[in-house]
Design a protein around this motif. Structure first.
Motif, PDB file in Angstrom:
ATOM      1  N   UNK A  73     -28.535  12.726  24.469  1.00 15.03           N
ATOM      2  CA  UNK A  73     -27.102  12.719  24.780  1.00 15.03           C
ATOM      3  C   UNK A  73     -26.829  11.938  26.069  1.00 15.03           C
ATOM      4  N   UNK A  74     -27.618  12.194  27.102  1.00 17.31           N
ATOM      5  CA  UNK A  74     -27.401  11.523  28.389  1.00 17.31           C
ATOM      6  C   UNK A  74     -27.576  10.014  28.264  1.00 17.31           C
ATOM      7  N   UNK A  75     -28.566   9.598  27.469  1.00 17.06           N
ATOM      8  CA  UNK A  75     -28.767   8.168  27.247  1.00 17.06           C
ATOM      9  C   UNK A  75     -27.587   7.578  26.485  1.00 17.06           C
ATOM     10  N   UNK A  76     -27.087   8.318  25.477  1.00 15.99           N
ATOM     11  CA  UNK A  76     -25.931   7.854  24.700  1.00 15.99           C
ATOM     12  C   UNK A  76     -24.695   7.719  25.578  1.00 15.99           C
ATOM     13  N   UNK A  77     -24.540   8.640  26.534  1.00 15.85           N
ATOM     14  CA  UNK A  77     -23.386   8.603  27.434  1.00 15.85           C
ATOM     15  C   UNK A  77     -23.443   7.413  28.379  1.00 15.85           C
ATOM     16  N   UNK A  78     -24.657   6.939  28.701  1.00 14.81           N
ATOM     17  CA  UNK A  78     -24.803   5.795  29.605  1.00 14.81           C
ATOM     18  C   UNK A  78     -24.501   4.468  28.906  1.00 14.81           C
ATOM     19  N   UNK A  79     -24.671   4.437  27.593  1.00 18.85           N
ATOM     20  CA  UNK A  79     -24.451   3.197  26.853  1.00 18.85           C
ATOM     21  C   UNK A  79     -22.959   2.908  26.693  1.00 18.85           C
ATOM     22  N   UNK A  80     -22.626   1.648  26.506  1.00 20.40           N
ATOM     23  CA  UNK A  80     -21.235   1.280  26.256  1.00 20.40           C
ATOM     24  C   UNK A  80     -20.821   1.710  24.852  1.00 20.40           C
ATOM     25  N   UNK A  81     -19.537   1.956  24.690  1.00 16.84           N
ATOM     26  CA  UNK A  81     -19.032   2.300  23.372  1.00 16.84           C
ATOM     27  C   UNK A  81     -18.861   3.795  23.193  1.00 16.84           C
ATOM     28  N   UNK A  82     -18.664   4.193  21.946  1.00 15.34           N
ATOM     29  CA  UNK A  82     -18.413   5.594  21.597  1.00 15.34           C
ATOM     30  C   UNK A  82     -19.706   6.399  21.746  1.00 15.34           C
ATOM     31  N   UNK A  83     -19.651   7.462  22.555  1.00 14.46           N
ATOM     32  CA  UNK A  83     -20.851   8.243  22.836  1.00 14.46           C
ATOM     33  C   UNK A  83     -21.411   8.916  21.587  1.00 14.46           C
ATOM     34  N   UNK A  84     -20.530   9.402  20.709  1.00 17.59           N
ATOM     35  CA  UNK A  84     -20.987  10.061  19.485  1.00 17.59           C
ATOM     36  C   UNK A  84     -21.738   9.080  18.585  1.00 17.59           C
ATOM     37  N   UNK A  85     -21.193   7.875  18.440  1.00 13.59           N
ATOM     38  CA  UNK A  85     -21.859   6.851  17.634  1.00 13.59           C
ATOM     39  C   UNK A  85     -23.181   6.433  18.285  1.00 13.59           C
ATOM     40  N   UNK A  86     -23.187   6.328  19.616  1.00  8.25           N
ATOM     41  CA  UNK A  86     -24.410   5.969  20.328  1.00  8.25           C
ATOM     42  C   UNK A  86     -25.502   7.018  20.110  1.00  8.25           C
ATOM     43  N   UNK A  87     -25.099   8.292  20.110  1.00  6.25           N
ATOM     44  CA  UNK A  87     -26.059   9.375  19.915  1.00  6.25           C
ATOM     45  C   UNK A  87     -26.709   9.287  18.537  1.00  6.25           C
ATOM     46  N   UNK A  88     -25.891   9.066  17.520  1.00  9.54           N
ATOM     47  CA  UNK A  88     -26.428   8.941  16.162  1.00  9.54           C
ATOM     48  C   UNK A  88     -27.368   7.743  16.072  1.00  9.54           C
ATOM     49  N   UNK A  89     -26.978   6.624  16.693  1.00 12.28           N
ATOM     50  CA  UNK A  89     -27.823   5.436  16.686  1.00 12.28           C
ATOM     51  C   UNK A  89     -29.183   5.701  17.314  1.00 12.28           C
ATOM     52  N   UNK A  90     -29.209   6.417  18.442  1.00 10.24           N
ATOM     53  CA  UNK A  90     -30.469   6.736  19.107  1.00 10.24           C
ATOM     54  C   UNK A  90     -31.337   7.652  18.254  1.00 10.24           C
ATOM     55  N   UNK A  91     -30.726   8.642  17.632  1.00 11.22           N
ATOM     56  CA  UNK A  91     -31.483   9.579  16.791  1.00 11.22           C
ATOM     57  C   UNK A  91     -32.065   8.881  15.569  1.00 11.22           C
ATOM     58  N   UNK A  92     -31.326   7.920  15.023  1.00 12.93           N
ATOM     59  CA  UNK A  92     -31.813   7.200  13.847  1.00 12.93           C
ATOM     60  C   UNK A  92     -32.861   6.152  14.202  1.00 12.93           C
ATOM     61  N   UNK A  93     -32.952   5.804  15.456  1.00  9.43           N
ATOM     62  CA  UNK A  93     -33.978   4.854  15.897  1.00  9.43           C
ATOM     63  C   UNK A  93     -35.309   5.536  16.195  1.00  9.43           C
ATOM     64  N   UNK A  94     -35.344   6.838  16.206  1.00 11.89           N
ATOM     65  CA  UNK A  94     -36.603   7.559  16.422  1.00 11.89           C
ATOM     66  C   UNK A  94     -37.596   7.205  15.319  1.00 11.89           C
ATOM     67  N   UNK A  95     -38.854   7.044  15.690  1.00 13.81           N
ATOM     68  CA  UNK A  95     -39.870   6.650  14.722  1.00 13.81           C
ATOM     69  C   UNK A  95     -40.033   7.694  13.627  1.00 13.81           C
ATOM     70  N   UNK A  96     -39.997   8.985  13.983  1.00 14.84           N
ATOM     71  CA  UNK A  96     -40.159  10.005  12.941  1.00 14.84           C
ATOM     72  C   UNK A  96     -38.983   9.988  11.965  1.00 14.84           C
ATOM     73  N   UNK A  97     -37.804   9.621  12.442  1.00 13.74           N
ATOM     74  CA  UNK A  97     -36.646   9.525  11.553  1.00 13.74           C
ATOM     75  C   UNK A  97     -36.816   8.370  10.572  1.00 13.74           C
ATOM     76  N   UNK A  98     -37.286   7.227  11.056  1.00 15.03           N
ATOM     77  CA  UNK A  98     -37.483   6.065  10.182  1.00 15.03           C
ATOM     78  C   UNK A  98     -38.532   6.364   9.118  1.00 15.03           C
ATOM     79  N   UNK A  99     -39.638   6.994   9.513  1.00 19.24           N
ATOM     80  CA  UNK A  99     -40.689   7.363   8.562  1.00 19.24           C
ATOM     81  C   UNK A  99     -40.137   8.302   7.498  1.00 19.24           C
ATOM     82  N   UNK A 100     -39.294   9.236   7.907  1.00 21.08           N
ATOM     83  CA  UNK A 100     -38.662  10.168   6.969  1.00 21.08           C
ATOM     84  C   UNK A 100     -37.673   9.449   6.055  1.00 21.08           C
TER      85      UNK A 100
END
Length: 204
Positions: A73-100
């Motif tokens: 969440x804190x990383x998403x808040x630091x990024x430009x743009x919508x924090x909620x969208x940034x959070x989802x983007x970060x979670x989907x970039x996790x390696x375990x998420x991609x493997x799943x």
């Protein structure tokens, strides 16, 4: 390491949803929460709704620890743009998420284990950190010595999910490429996620 794995059926019943959309759905028999008060219906406060949204999203991603989830969440808040969208983007970039997502593992928990045991390569290099963030264009594949892993082959040959269009996958070569960071609407959640309520929870 914090122990995060609870019985997945308990997680689903506590949240009242089939969180991972699996056919073995514990809610098919009991569509209410556990305990003697599980069947009572109560009107939830704003805080309770925000907390429920946070728990649902956090648990979906292999029951992340609170420290890891807050850091995302804190990383998403630091990024430009919508924090909620940034959070989802970060979670989907996790390696375990991609493997799943590409069905190399039947559950996020199995994906985490596959990575921890050194079966996954990113751009040709072994990565054993499930929270590793892939970048657009990164190649994710199974190590040569691991390509006959029975559980992984079973998952690939009998996929439970469609691979989203922001990841390309070659099932024969067991190789995927992370094409782009998705938006909330692109992510194939089996239940409704409300990251905006998660942001409200942490912004209190």
């Amino acid at each position: 390491m914090t122990k995060r794995i609870e019985a997945k059926t308990k997680i689903c019943r506590r949240l009242g949803v089939n969180l991972w959309g699996r056919q073995k759905n514990p809610l098919a028999r009991r569509d209410y929460g556990p305990g003697e008060h599980g069947q009572k219906r109560r009107k939830l406060s704003d805080y309770a709704l925000q907390l429920a949204a946070k728990q649902k999203l956090k648990r979906y991603y292999a029951n992340m620890s609170e420290r890891q989830f807050r850091r995302a969440y804190e990383e998403a808040a630091r990024l430009r743009g919508d924090t909620a969208e940034n959070l989802i983007g970060l979670l989907e970039r996790r390696l375990d998420t991609v493997v799943y997502r590409v069905n190399l593992a039947p559950t996020p928990f199995a994906a985490r284990q596959l990575i921890n045991h050194g079966h996954v390569l990113v751009n040709g290099k072994r990565v054993n950190i499930p929270s590793y963030l892939v970048r657009e264009g990164d190649t994710i594949e199974i190590a040569e010595r691991s390509k006959n892993h029975p559980n992984m082959l079973e998952s690939v040959q009998h996929p439970e999910r469609d691979v989203p269009d922001y990841i390309s996958f070659d099932p024969k070569g067991l190789k995927a490429q992370f094409v782009r960071t998705p938006k909330l609407q692109d992510v194939p959640y089996p239940v409704q996620m409300e990251p905006n309520l998660v942001i409200e929870y942490y912004s209190r």
